[in-house]
Design a protein around this motif. Structure first.
Motif, mmCIF file in Angstrom:
data_model
loop_
_atom_site.group_PDB
_atom_site.id
_atom_site.type_symbol
_atom_site.label_atom_id
_atom_site.label_comp_id
_atom_site.label_asym_id
_atom_site.label_seq_id
_atom_site.Cartn_x
_atom_site.Cartn_y
_atom_site.Cartn_z
ATOM 1 N N ASP A 64 52.291 43.467 55.439
ATOM 2 C CA ASP A 64 51.176 44.199 56.038
ATOM 3 C C ASP A 64 50.845 45.478 55.271
ATOM 4 N N GLY A 65 51.490 45.694 54.138
ATOM 5 C CA GLY A 65 51.183 46.869 53.317
ATOM 6 C C GLY A 65 51.752 48.156 53.903
ATOM 7 N N ASN A 66 52.675 47.989 54.834
ATOM 8 C CA ASN A 66 53.142 49.130 55.597
ATOM 9 C C ASN A 66 54.622 49.405 55.404
ATOM 10 N N GLY A 67 55.102 49.213 54.191
ATOM 11 C CA GLY A 67 56.511 49.484 53.930
ATOM 12 C C GLY A 67 56.806 50.972 54.055
ATOM 13 N N ASP A 111 47.688 44.927 51.997
ATOM 14 C CA ASP A 111 48.019 44.176 53.197
ATOM 15 C C ASP A 111 47.594 42.740 52.905
ATOM 16 N N TYR A 112 48.581 41.860 52.678
ATOM 17 C CA TYR A 112 48.244 40.494 52.254
ATOM 18 C C TYR A 112 47.615 39.677 53.376
ATOM 19 N N ARG A 113 47.800 40.127 54.630
ATOM 20 C CA ARG A 113 47.499 39.248 55.766
ATOM 21 C C ARG A 113 46.032 38.876 55.881
ATOM 22 N N LYS A 114 45.161 39.673 55.273
ATOM 23 C CA LYS A 114 43.731 39.338 55.317
ATOM 24 C C LYS A 114 43.380 38.205 54.359
ATOM 25 N N ASN A 163 34.890 53.135 54.027
ATOM 26 C CA ASN A 163 36.259 52.655 53.857
ATOM 27 C C ASN A 163 36.269 51.230 53.323
ATOM 28 N N ASP A 164 37.363 50.850 52.668
ATOM 29 C CA ASP A 164 37.465 49.469 52.191
ATOM 30 C C ASP A 164 37.776 48.527 53.360
ATOM 31 N N SER A 165 37.846 47.225 53.064
ATOM 32 C CA SER A 165 38.023 46.235 54.134
ATOM 33 C C SER A 165 39.391 46.303 54.801
ATOM 34 N N TRP A 166 40.315 47.033 54.195
ATOM 35 C CA TRP A 166 41.636 47.191 54.808
ATOM 36 C C TRP A 166 41.668 48.479 55.647
ATOM 37 N N ASN A 170 36.439 42.557 45.527
ATOM 38 C CA ASN A 170 36.561 42.212 46.949
ATOM 39 C C ASN A 170 37.077 43.373 47.788
ATOM 40 N N GLY A 171 36.493 43.532 48.943
ATOM 41 C CA GLY A 171 37.004 44.496 49.913
ATOM 42 C C GLY A 171 36.609 45.935 49.621
ATOM 43 N N THR A 172 35.923 46.183 48.488
ATOM 44 C CA THR A 172 35.535 47.552 48.134
ATOM 45 C C THR A 172 34.008 47.635 48.002
ATOM 46 N N SER A 173 33.510 48.847 47.716
ATOM 47 C CA SER A 173 32.062 49.018 47.563
ATOM 48 C C SER A 173 31.547 48.566 46.205
ATOM 49 N N MET A 174 32.434 48.180 45.292
ATOM 50 C CA MET A 174 31.983 47.752 43.961
ATOM 51 C C MET A 174 31.265 46.405 44.103
#
Ligand code: HEC
Ligand code: HEC
Length: 353
Positions: free
Chosen positions: A96-99, A111-114, A255-258, A290-294
């Motif tokens: 979940d990117g939350n180590g 966060d890989y879960r997406k 904000n990004d998609s995460w 992906n997931g960013t404004s680029m």
């Protein structure tokens, strides 16, 4: 509990040798943690989701990769062991990117879960290829805390890649189950195989979504650099990246998609996250990130893909300019073998530097 804490403290104060003497460091039982979406559901729904996830994706000790029932379980166990040793402190047990080390990192560990990845060889919105994930693990992401793991043994790299996929698919299935519970009030066991198939189909589709240059790469001469700079200023790259490409613009991006803050890259900082091969840069511009404004510029250059190479030439001419102390230099690049024809395979960009 306080006894355990006390002994840990003693270990810290007295040094590692007392760890064995104190003898009371219990083996930590690690388990996947449910998403916030799932913990908001009724206890019965949480229980049925946990059951489905364990059946299809296994546990930390016995992980399974969705859609690969015949995969050797020891391969994934090896992946889990590598992950625990090298990745978990940032990406978390569940992926979940939350180590524990993630709190103050910018950008945050993925966060890989997406099931969403930034640096892919595929079109915007597509899943990555497995090779894309492996390549990122091997070369790291320059300018972020994501290290390069190129020195791991090849089998460890393969195994941890499959384990990342296992965590990713588990997260994707969890989200679909969570949505079903929110929508229908309960999990219909008969619907689960369809959800699993839906996830696997998207990943299979990535193969046909690979971005290969639609125009052969020219020698990136001064003329291309100049044409690229003109485009950079005229089609609005500068609105986000600034006139000099340094990412200094006043308007904050969403904000990004995460859910984390997202900043336009400083293209002159010597750190292209997705790789510094011209083909990498071509893909970032044609397919976006992906997931960013680029944004993806594919449709803008539908009929003139050669102009994307002009932008690549400009980016290549400035990306290392701060380290070199020159802004902006004009350089002449030779075409890379395999890229010149525009026929290169996605693996061609994985030079692992
Ligand atoms: C010190 C922290 C740290 C460690 C250790 C770490 N990562 Fe990362 N990882 C990151 C960060 C930060 C990002 C996000 C970078 C970004 O968004 O540009 C990331 C991103 C990723 C991505 C996503 C790439 C993409 O295209 O979106 C993958 C896959 C990944 N890491 C795998 C791993 C694996 C596998 C390991 C262990 C072998 C590992 N990471 C170890 C910090 C770390
Ligand atoms: C709406 C804002 C926006 C526009 C317009 C935009 N970008 Fe970006 N760009 C971003 C963001 C945000 C990132 C950072 C993504 C990340 O890694 O999190 C980025 C990253 C990049 C990168 C770095 C890629 C890497 O590997 O690290 C390059 C190169 C780039 N953009 C080039 C361009 C070019 C060329 C254009 C115009 C054709 C353009 N951008 C237009 C927002 C924008």
């Amino acid at each position: 509990m306080s006894l355990i804490r006390g002994s840990r403290l003693a270990v810290m104060l007295l040094g590692p040798a007392t760890w064995y003497v104190a003898g009371c460091a219990p083996p930590v039982q690690e388990a996947y943690v449910p998403s916030a979406q799932v913990t908001a559901l009724s206890p019965e729904n949480q229980e049925s989701i946990k059951k489905v996830l364990t059946e299809y994706c296994g546990t930390v000790e016995r992980p399974k990769l969705l859609g690969q029932p015949d995969m050797n379980p020891n391969h994934l166990k090896q992946g889990a062991a590598v992950y625990k040793q090298y990745c978990q402190q940032c990406h978390g047990v569940t992926g979940d990117g939350n180590g524990p080390q993630a709190a103050y990192m910018i950008p945050k560990p993925r966060d890989y879960r997406k099931g969403m990845f930034k640096f892919t060889s595929t079109i915007y919105g597509s899943k990555p290829l497995r090779e894309d994930i492996l390549r990122t693990i091997r070369r790291g992401i320059m300018g972020t805390s994501m290290p390069s793991f190129d020195l791991l043994a090849p089998q460890d790299l393969e195994a941890v890649t499959d384990y990342v996929l296992a965590l990713t698919h588990r997260g994707e299935l969890e989200a679909l189950l969570g949505e079903a519970a929110e929508f229908d009030g309960k999990i219909d066991a008969a619907a689960v195989p369809g959800m699993v198939q839906g996830i696997l189909d998207q990943w299979k589709e990535a193969r046909v979504n690979v971005v290969n240059p639609r125009a052969p790469m020219p020698a990136l001469t001064d003329a291309h650099v100049k044409a690229g700079k003109d485009l950079f200023l005229s089609i609005g790259c500068n609105k986000c990246h600034g006139d000099e490409g340094r990412g200094e613009v006043t308007d904050a991006l969403p904000n990004d998609s995460w859910g984390n803050p997202n900043k336009a890259a400083d293209i002159t900082a010597g750190m292209l996250r997705g790789g510094t091969d011209p083909l990498d840069v071509y893909r970032r511009i044609e397919a976006g990130i992906n997931g960013t404004s680029m944004p993806a510029f594919r449709s803008q250059f539908e009929n003139e893909p050669e102009k994307i190479w002009d932008l690549v030439a400009y980016v290549m001419s400035i990306y290392d300019s701060r380290r070199n102390g020159i802004i902006p230099p004009s350089i002449i690049l030779k075409p890379l073998p395999g890229v010149a024809t525009g026929q290169s395979e996605p693996a061609a960009s994985g030079s692992g530097e």
